[in-house]
Design a protein around this motif. Sequence first.
Motif, PDB file in Angstrom:
ATOM      1  N   PRO A 157      -1.229   3.186  -0.930  1.00 48.81           N
ATOM      2  CA  PRO A 157      -2.439   3.878  -1.394  1.00 48.81           C
ATOM      3  C   PRO A 157      -3.731   3.408  -0.752  1.00 48.81           C
ATOM      4  N   VAL A 158      -3.707   2.288  -0.014  1.00 54.52           N
ATOM      5  CA  VAL A 158      -4.905   1.900   0.720  1.00 54.52           C
ATOM      6  C   VAL A 158      -5.249   2.940   1.782  1.00 54.52           C
ATOM      7  N   LEU A 159      -4.275   3.759   2.170  1.00 51.58           N
ATOM      8  CA  LEU A 159      -4.487   4.785   3.189  1.00 51.58           C
ATOM      9  C   LEU A 159      -4.915   6.117   2.590  1.00 51.58           C
ATOM     10  N   ALA A 160      -4.967   6.200   1.266  1.00 48.41           N
ATOM     11  CA  ALA A 160      -5.255   7.466   0.592  1.00 48.41           C
ATOM     12  C   ALA A 160      -6.749   7.759   0.558  1.00 48.41           C
ATOM     13  N   ASP A 216      -5.684  -8.786   3.161  1.00 47.37           N
ATOM     14  CA  ASP A 216      -6.309  -7.581   3.718  1.00 47.37           C
ATOM     15  C   ASP A 216      -5.931  -6.311   2.960  1.00 47.37           C
ATOM     16  N   ASP A 217      -4.852  -6.340   2.190  1.00 47.00           N
ATOM     17  CA  ASP A 217      -4.547  -5.190   1.346  1.00 47.00           C
ATOM     18  C   ASP A 217      -5.653  -4.982   0.320  1.00 47.00           C
ATOM     19  N   LEU A 268      -8.893  -2.179   0.928  1.00 44.78           N
ATOM     20  CA  LEU A 268      -8.997  -1.256  -0.199  1.00 44.78           C
ATOM     21  C   LEU A 268     -10.428  -1.209  -0.732  1.00 44.78           C
ATOM     22  N   VAL A 269     -11.033  -2.372  -0.917  1.00 45.51           N
ATOM     23  CA  VAL A 269     -12.383  -2.432  -1.464  1.00 45.51           C
ATOM     24  C   VAL A 269     -13.379  -1.767  -0.522  1.00 45.51           C
TER      25      VAL A 269
END
Length: 297
Positions: A212-215, A235-236, A240-241
């Motif tokens: 979901p970081v790519l969403a 880094d995940d 995301l932030v």
Amino acid sequence: MSAEERQAARSMMQKGEVGRSPAEQRAEFDKLFASRPLGDDVTLTERTYGGVPALDVRVDGADAAGVILYLHGGGYVIGSARTGANLAAPLSRRSGVPAVSLEYRLAPEHPFPAGVHDALAAYRELAGQPVVIAGDSAGGGLALATVIAARAEGLPMPAGVVLFSPWTDVALTGPSIDARGDYDPLFSRPNMEETAELYLGGADPRNELASPVLADLTGLPPLLVQVGSAEVLLDDSLRLVARAAEQEVDVSLDVIAGAPHVFQYFEGLLPEADEALDHAATFVKNRIRDKVVGAVA
């Protein structure tokens, strides 16, 4: 937390071995965490939400409006509602909000997107009241994926989302996967690759509900992300932030220097773990209060 205390916390962890069966991993994880004391003020009750098994986590005095939907960690392969209660209970105790720990289906028997479907089904039933979705590690990634799936379905957004060391990128594209490999006392690229393969079952790792970081995060509710610097998954959280901020999502980030993966498990042993849970509990209370006030207005 002194440098010595941080090193002591990391030394309590052991690097995951590659090649162990899911059954072996589950047995070891359960031995460590499935019977951890929750406190005499906690009652666990089996029930279902949306047809999915769960535990109601009731802490004496935690009877405020709303509910915390907690999604346990374990790489989508191990863990249970009972292990999730280890963090759901202190979060409930500190916030005063009741919690539910979900027994979502695990890979490889039930690969992606089975866990997302289960979490969404439970959220669908709970969504008539203010809900904060929380999770650690893979449960953090699942929490974020659940909100994205709920948005696609047109469901009301939760009041907020709490993510402890979330695994948001099963494609493993974050630089820290390699850069932090020697520093992280628990994970490395090889064991993360093995776990991702079990979870995906051949699915595209760049699917937004898997990573979901790519969403597109537009329209998501406020997020609180907590992570230690001694993590291959650093880094995940950082990506995301940054992505959430760029897309106008309210987001807060706590990075604890030298802390290991899901350091909140060291509640009562490390001051930073208690401080992190206090911050998360305040976030839960404030987000639910805002939701209640908004509904009345």
